[in-house]
Design an enzyme around this catalytic site. Structure first.
Site, PDB file in Angstrom:
ATOM      1  N   ALA A  10       1.065  -1.243   0.052  1.00  0.00           N
ATOM      2  CA  ALA A  10       0.387   0.057  -0.206  1.00  0.00           C
ATOM      3  C   ALA A  10       1.314   0.949  -0.104  1.00  0.00           C
ATOM      4  O   ALA A  10       2.047   0.939   0.491  1.00  0.00           O
ATOM      5  CB  ALA A  10      -0.902   0.309   1.284  1.00  0.00           C
ATOM      6  N   GLY A  57       0.683  -5.344   0.890  1.00  0.00           N
ATOM      7  CA  GLY A  57      -0.683  -4.592   0.040  1.00  0.00           C
ATOM      8  C   GLY A  57      -0.633  -5.888  -1.118  1.00  0.00           C
ATOM      9  O   GLY A  57      -1.421  -6.201  -1.516  1.00  0.00           O
ATOM     10  N   GLU A  74      -0.624  -9.165  -0.105  1.00  0.00           N
ATOM     11  CA  GLU A  74      -2.555  -9.341   0.064  1.00  0.00           C
ATOM     12  C   GLU A  74      -3.272  -9.500  -1.355  1.00  0.00           C
ATOM     13  O   GLU A  74      -4.086 -10.005  -1.370  1.00  0.00           O
ATOM     14  CB  GLU A  74      -3.188  -8.139   0.943  1.00  0.00           C
ATOM     15  CG  GLU A  74      -1.915  -8.422   2.082  1.00  0.00           C
ATOM     16  CD  GLU A  74      -2.227  -7.121   3.198  1.00  0.00           C
ATOM     17  OE1 GLU A  74      -2.132  -6.357   2.832  1.00  0.00           O
ATOM     18  OE2 GLU A  74      -3.116  -7.189   4.042  1.00  0.00           O
ATOM     19  N   GLU A 118       4.607  -5.408   7.398  1.00  0.00           N
ATOM     20  CA  GLU A 118       3.731  -4.212   8.161  1.00  0.00           C
ATOM     21  C   GLU A 118       4.413  -3.723   9.863  1.00  0.00           C
ATOM     22  O   GLU A 118       4.013  -2.327   9.540  1.00  0.00           O
ATOM     23  CB  GLU A 118       2.560  -4.013   7.939  1.00  0.00           C
ATOM     24  CG  GLU A 118       1.785  -4.010   6.352  1.00  0.00           C
ATOM     25  CD  GLU A 118       1.803  -5.127   6.001  1.00  0.00           C
ATOM     26  OE1 GLU A 118       2.356  -6.504   5.854  1.00  0.00           O
ATOM     27  OE2 GLU A 118       0.619  -5.153   4.873  1.00  0.00           O
TER      28      GLU A 118
HETATM   29  C1  HXC Z   1       4.727   4.350  -1.672  1.00  0.00           C
HETATM   30  C2  HXC Z   1       7.177   3.652  -1.709  1.00  0.00           C
HETATM   31  C3  HXC Z   1       6.454   1.942  -1.243  1.00  0.00           C
HETATM   32  C4  HXC Z   1       5.248   2.010  -0.429  1.00  0.00           C
HETATM   33  C5  HXC Z   1       8.156   2.281  -2.439  1.00  0.00           C
HETATM   34  N1  HXC Z   1       8.367   3.186  -2.499  1.00  0.00           N
HETATM   35  N2  HXC Z   1       7.800   1.511  -1.309  1.00  0.00           N
HETATM   36  N3  HXC Z   1       6.550   4.821  -1.855  1.00  0.00           N
HETATM   37  N4  HXC Z   1       4.856   3.305  -0.616  1.00  0.00           N
HETATM   38  N5  HXC Z   1       4.680   0.838  -0.599  1.00  0.00           N
HETATM   39  C6  HXC Z   1       8.721   4.358  -3.345  1.00  0.00           C
HETATM   40  C7  HXC Z   1      10.265   4.740  -2.638  1.00  0.00           C
HETATM   41  O1  HXC Z   1       9.614   5.677  -1.320  1.00  0.00           O
HETATM   42  C8  HXC Z   1      10.686   5.295  -3.822  1.00  0.00           C
HETATM   43  O2  HXC Z   1      10.687   6.400  -4.333  1.00  0.00           O
HETATM   44  C9  HXC Z   1      10.562   4.333  -4.895  1.00  0.00           C
HETATM   45  O3  HXC Z   1       9.306   3.589  -4.610  1.00  0.00           O
HETATM   46  C10 HXC Z   1      11.604   3.257  -5.149  1.00  0.00           C
HETATM   47  O4  HXC Z   1      11.322   2.283  -4.303  1.00  0.00           O
HETATM   48  P1  HXC Z   1      13.150   1.950  -3.220  1.00  0.00           P
HETATM   49  O5  HXC Z   1      12.900   2.004  -1.314  1.00  0.00           O
HETATM   50  O6  HXC Z   1      13.828   3.371  -3.410  1.00  0.00           O
HETATM   51  O7  HXC Z   1      13.660   1.255  -3.485  1.00  0.00           O
HETATM   52  P2  HXC Z   1      14.978   0.184  -2.819  1.00  0.00           P
HETATM   53  O8  HXC Z   1      16.277   0.397  -2.284  1.00  0.00           O
HETATM   54  O9  HXC Z   1      14.815  -0.912  -4.431  1.00  0.00           O
HETATM   55  O10 HXC Z   1      13.560  -0.857  -2.263  1.00  0.00           O
HETATM   56  C11 HXC Z   1      12.945  -1.639  -2.582  1.00  0.00           C
HETATM   57  C12 HXC Z   1      11.569  -2.363  -0.894  1.00  0.00           C
HETATM   58  C13 HXC Z   1      11.357  -1.289  -0.191  1.00  0.00           C
HETATM   59  C14 HXC Z   1      13.284  -2.756  -0.894  1.00  0.00           C
HETATM   60  C15 HXC Z   1      10.676  -3.024  -1.955  1.00  0.00           C
HETATM   61  O11 HXC Z   1      10.653   0.224  -1.960  1.00  0.00           O
HETATM   62  C16 HXC Z   1      10.326  -0.994   0.831  1.00  0.00           C
HETATM   63  O12 HXC Z   1      11.010  -1.609   1.663  1.00  0.00           O
HETATM   64  N6  HXC Z   1       9.538  -0.343   0.214  1.00  0.00           N
HETATM   65  C17 HXC Z   1       8.080  -0.749   1.539  1.00  0.00           C
HETATM   66  C18 HXC Z   1       7.782  -2.172   1.424  1.00  0.00           C
HETATM   67  C19 HXC Z   1       6.432  -2.308   2.524  1.00  0.00           C
HETATM   68  O13 HXC Z   1       7.066  -1.433   3.822  1.00  0.00           O
HETATM   69  N7  HXC Z   1       5.535  -2.177   1.934  1.00  0.00           N
HETATM   70  C20 HXC Z   1       4.831  -2.337   3.468  1.00  0.00           C
HETATM   71  C21 HXC Z   1       3.583  -1.478   2.702  1.00  0.00           C
HETATM   72  S1  HXC Z   1       2.410  -1.249   4.098  1.00  0.00           S
HETATM   73  P3  HXC Z   1      11.585   8.152  -4.088  1.00  0.00           P
HETATM   74  O14 HXC Z   1      10.365   8.848  -4.486  1.00  0.00           O
HETATM   75  O15 HXC Z   1      11.645   8.408  -2.628  1.00  0.00           O
HETATM   76  O16 HXC Z   1      12.355   7.868  -4.925  1.00  0.00           O
HETATM   77  C22 HXC Z   1       1.335  -1.673   3.504  1.00  0.00           C
HETATM   78  C23 HXC Z   1      -0.289  -2.340   4.684  1.00  0.00           C
HETATM   79  C24 HXC Z   1      -1.222  -2.633   3.760  1.00  0.00           C
HETATM   80  O17 HXC Z   1       1.606  -2.256   2.022  1.00  0.00           O
HETATM   81  C25 HXC Z   1      -2.151  -2.750   5.690  1.00  0.00           C
HETATM   82  C26 HXC Z   1      -1.501  -1.742   6.079  1.00  0.00           C
HETATM   83  C27 HXC Z   1      -0.738  -0.267   6.917  1.00  0.00           C
END
Ligand code: HXC
Length: 257
Positions: free
Chosen positions: A65, A108, A111, A131
């Site tokens: 998400a 998400g 999911e 998360e």
């Molecule tokens: C918003 C996101 C994002 C996310 C990545 N980006 N994931 N933006 N929401 N979930 C954006 C980054 O901010 C960045 O933008 C660009 O995408 C590239 O990501 P990087 O982190 O620079 O890439 P990398 O170093 O290759 O790392 C990849 C990754 C990392 C390991 C997947 O991006 C990551 O950990 N993402 C978050 C994963 C996560 O926590 N997902 C769960 C979300 S919560 P900029 O503009 O900064 O360059 C969820 C929950 C639902 O889904 C239900 C309850 C909350």
């Protein structure tokens, strides 16, 4: 239909939906949700379409998400809007959806892949529910669907530590149907979808409903549900056609009735 966050293409009887926010690794924001709901509704209503493939990019199916969209939300915002509840629409689509996953399917993203009917994974796929690292929990059904798919031990370890699992571990655990080399993922997903889309349409929906019933009912109720639906299909033209085609040694010519 024109979308900003999705690419939707019809190839024969298969609808391919590609998540397309590469700058955010396909993070799922409200616009993606609104567009995906519209795309799936059009797919489900179109008699010319039999199966969908939902995919992302080589690097990410979806990295979760959209954290930037959620960051400032308070409890009342989340509760008032029933945030994320719209995603359940994916599971209400009657025709099958195959998730073709390469790269990250996190939070998400994992999911939504699990809301699809089955997952084909590239050897590069990585699944996780991270998360907990954001101070929250899965919010789109992950704690339930992951546990159904891989069992308590692995699901609990994954949600409590945020550890990602690769394609092989995911296949061993029962999360994915099959692993294919990344370069072949889309072709293989489209071929599989074409196989499904070429089946009798009512039988496709019935088979999907039956397997899903296994997650919602007792064994006895599920078996009864199966038998009723099985018997019901003997009232369709396509049952006559399918069995006649077998006897006449030719492919079935379905009408969807
Ligand atoms: C918003 C996101 C994002 C996310 C990545 N980006 N994931 N933006 N929401 N979930 C954006 C980054 O901010 C960045 O933008 C660009 O995408 C590239 O990501 P990087 O982190 O620079 O890439 P990398 O170093 O290759 O790392 C990849 C990754 C990392 C390991 C997947 O991006 C990551 O950990 N993402 C978050 C994963 C996560 O926590 N997902 C769960 C979300 S919560 P900029 O503009 O900064 O360059 C969820 C929950 C639902 O889904 C239900 C309850 C909350």
């Amino acid at each position: 239909m024109a979308f900003e966050t999705l690419i939707v293409e019809q190839v024969g009887r298969v609808t391919r939906i590609t998540l397309n926010r590469p700058q955010a690794l396909n993070a799922l924001n409200s616009q993606v949700l609104t567009e995906l709901i519209a795309a799936l509704a059009a797919f489900d209503a179109d008699d010319g379409q039999g199966c969908a493939v939902l995919t992302g990019s080589e690097k990410a199916f979806a990295a979760g998400a959209d954290i930037k969209e959620m960051q400032a939300q308070g409890f009342a915002d989340m509760y008032a809007t029933n945030f994320f509840s719209g995603w359940e629409t994916v599971t209400r689509t009657r025709k099958p959806i195959i998730a073709a996953v390469a790269g990250y399917a996190l939070g998400g993203g994992c999911e939504v892949a699990m809301m699809c009917d089955f997952i084909l994974a590239a050897d590069t796929a990585k699944f996780g529910q991270p998360e907990i690292k954001l101070g929250v929990t899965p919010g789109m059904g992950g704690s339930q669907r992951l546990t159904h798919a891989v069992g308590k031990a692995k699901a609990m370890e994954m949600v409590l530590t945020g550890r990602m699992i690769g394609a092989e571990e995911a296949e061993r655990a029962g999360l994915v149907a099959r692993i294919v080399p990344a370069a072949d993922l889309l072709d293989e997903a489209m071929k599989t979808a074409e196989t499904i889309a070429a089946m009798a349409p009512l039988a496709v929906v019935a088979n999907k409903e039956m397997v899903n019933a296994a997650f919602e009912t007792s064994l006895a109720q599920g078996v009864q549900f199966e038998r009723r639906l099985f018997n019901g299909l003997f009232g369709t033209a396509d049952q006559k056609e399918g069995m006649t085609a077998f006897v006449e040694k030719r492919p079935g010519n379905w009408t969807g009735r």
